[in-house]
Design a protein around this motif. Sequence first.
Motif, PDB file in Angstrom:
ATOM      1  N   GLU A 361       6.234  -7.658  -0.457  1.00  0.00           N
ATOM      2  CA  GLU A 361       6.741  -6.823   0.634  1.00  0.00           C
ATOM      3  C   GLU A 361       8.077  -7.344   1.146  1.00  0.00           C
ATOM      4  O   GLU A 361       9.012  -6.559   1.402  1.00  0.00           O
ATOM      5  CB  GLU A 361       5.728  -6.764   1.782  1.00  0.00           C
ATOM      6  CG  GLU A 361       6.210  -5.887   2.934  1.00  0.00           C
ATOM      7  CD  GLU A 361       5.183  -5.729   4.042  1.00  0.00           C
ATOM      8  OE1 GLU A 361       5.561  -5.223   5.120  1.00  0.00           O
ATOM      9  OE2 GLU A 361       4.013  -6.114   3.848  1.00  0.00           O
ATOM     10  N   GLN A 362       8.183  -8.650   1.292  1.00  0.00           N
ATOM     11  CA  GLN A 362       9.430  -9.227   1.765  1.00  0.00           C
ATOM     12  C   GLN A 362      10.586  -8.911   0.817  1.00  0.00           C
ATOM     13  O   GLN A 362      11.679  -8.527   1.241  1.00  0.00           O
ATOM     14  CB  GLN A 362       9.289 -10.745   1.919  1.00  0.00           C
ATOM     15  CG  GLN A 362      10.535 -11.431   2.470  1.00  0.00           C
ATOM     16  CD  GLN A 362      10.352 -12.933   2.622  1.00  0.00           C
ATOM     17  OE1 GLN A 362       9.234 -13.438   2.573  1.00  0.00           O
ATOM     18  NE2 GLN A 362      11.449 -13.659   2.799  1.00  0.00           N
ATOM     19  N   ARG A 365      11.567  -5.189   1.130  1.00  0.00           N
ATOM     20  CA  ARG A 365      12.302  -4.880   2.376  1.00  0.00           C
ATOM     21  C   ARG A 365      13.719  -5.426   2.308  1.00  0.00           C
ATOM     22  O   ARG A 365      14.668  -4.785   2.783  1.00  0.00           O
ATOM     23  CB  ARG A 365      11.554  -5.440   3.575  1.00  0.00           C
ATOM     24  CG  ARG A 365      10.242  -4.700   3.869  1.00  0.00           C
ATOM     25  CD  ARG A 365       9.648  -5.099   5.204  1.00  0.00           C
ATOM     26  NE  ARG A 365       8.362  -4.468   5.463  1.00  0.00           N
ATOM     27  CZ  ARG A 365       8.200  -3.233   5.938  1.00  0.00           C
ATOM     28  NH1 ARG A 365       9.265  -2.475   6.177  1.00  0.00           N
ATOM     29  NH2 ARG A 365       6.998  -2.738   6.160  1.00  0.00           N
ATOM     30  N   TYR A 371       8.900   1.799   3.135  1.00  0.00           N
ATOM     31  CA  TYR A 371       8.832   1.751   4.603  1.00  0.00           C
ATOM     32  C   TYR A 371       7.417   1.472   5.109  1.00  0.00           C
ATOM     33  O   TYR A 371       7.222   1.227   6.302  1.00  0.00           O
ATOM     34  CB  TYR A 371       9.352   3.057   5.208  1.00  0.00           C
ATOM     35  CG  TYR A 371       8.505   4.287   4.951  1.00  0.00           C
ATOM     36  CD1 TYR A 371       7.438   4.607   5.788  1.00  0.00           C
ATOM     37  CD2 TYR A 371       8.786   5.128   3.884  1.00  0.00           C
ATOM     38  CE1 TYR A 371       6.667   5.742   5.564  1.00  0.00           C
ATOM     39  CE2 TYR A 371       8.021   6.261   3.653  1.00  0.00           C
ATOM     40  CZ  TYR A 371       6.961   6.560   4.489  1.00  0.00           C
ATOM     41  OH  TYR A 371       6.193   7.683   4.276  1.00  0.00           O
TER      42      TYR A 371
END
Length: 381
Positions: A361-362, A365, A371
């Motif tokens: 996820e990091q 992003r 989102y």
Amino acid sequence: MDQLPVEIIKELKERFEGDIFHDRSSRLQYATDASAYREEPLLVTRPKHINDIRELVLFAQKNKLSIIPRTAGTSLAGQVVGKGIIADVSRYMTDILEVNREEMWVRVQPGVIMDELNMELEKHGLFFGPETSTSNRCMIGGMVGNNACGAHSLIYGSTRDHTLAVKAILSDGSEAEFSTVSTEDFEIKCSPDTLEGRLYNNIRSILSDPSNRESIRNEYPDPAIKRRNTGYSIDLLLDTAPFTEGRGDFNFSKLIAGSEGTLAFITEIKLNLIPLPPKEKVLVCMHCKSLEEAFHANLIALRYKPVAVELMDKMVLDLTKSNLTQKKNRFFIEGDPAAILIVEFARESRDEIDMLTNELEQAMREAGYGYHFPLISGDDI
């Protein structure tokens, strides 16, 4: 010819112990598979054993007819539909012949259902990896013919990757076993004046020709493309020790996998097995604002060694809105994503999975992709 003459069918019945159907209703049942294609066969047979298959091959050769080997008929492109003689092995040739736990392989007849095979293998802590969405009904013979694979092909590969050996009846009715052979044994295989010997001799001639070698290497799909399921994988044979120094041993069964029953009639298959997969599983359902974003995000996801990556686009998502059965499965969806990239992880511990999903996820992003990153696990998968 719409139907075989009765006297010709009678000739086959005298030597064939399995079932023979020539009435129209039976032929119509076999006129299609899971595809939209339809063609009525001349005859439907269900061989009981290897000798039936041999007799069928000799009968077809004598009468200049084609044979269409068939198992469950789950194919989506009409592979088991045709004008010839259907040979359905799903009724009688359904035995698991031998499981070798120590060496991690199994021998089966072509009519064994994949899920039933894995239920048996589970007792030994093993399973056959290349799963398909039709695993509760598809059969191993069809999986070899189609070189089947599924959502987890990233780690388990295709059926070809796990096919160790194949026994088959050739077009002259002779029986052959195709397995791994050393370079020395390959040369010995080329010597006999039999159909099997001529097959080895012919492939040696083809792959020893410099112009053929160049064409194969230039024109065949990039070896990095794993999911090129069907077709004659002659490039894989070229990439073996008799033709390319430093490569692995030659195995004709790699060519049979993906050939859709056109090269030989399979009677037995020896498959490589692997340990049961980790029990901890989690899906990261990444919400994307566009399909292009999902495509780029997939390249990042692959760095974290997922067991599967699947894409659900807006058309499918929109259809679930009005579907009573699927509506309840929308619990994790936020907003109106253009696509959802589903990344599956399987590891021995939940802590390891949590670390991976957080890192994924990091990274997403930071790249500006996605989102919403809900995690699905347990009975919700």
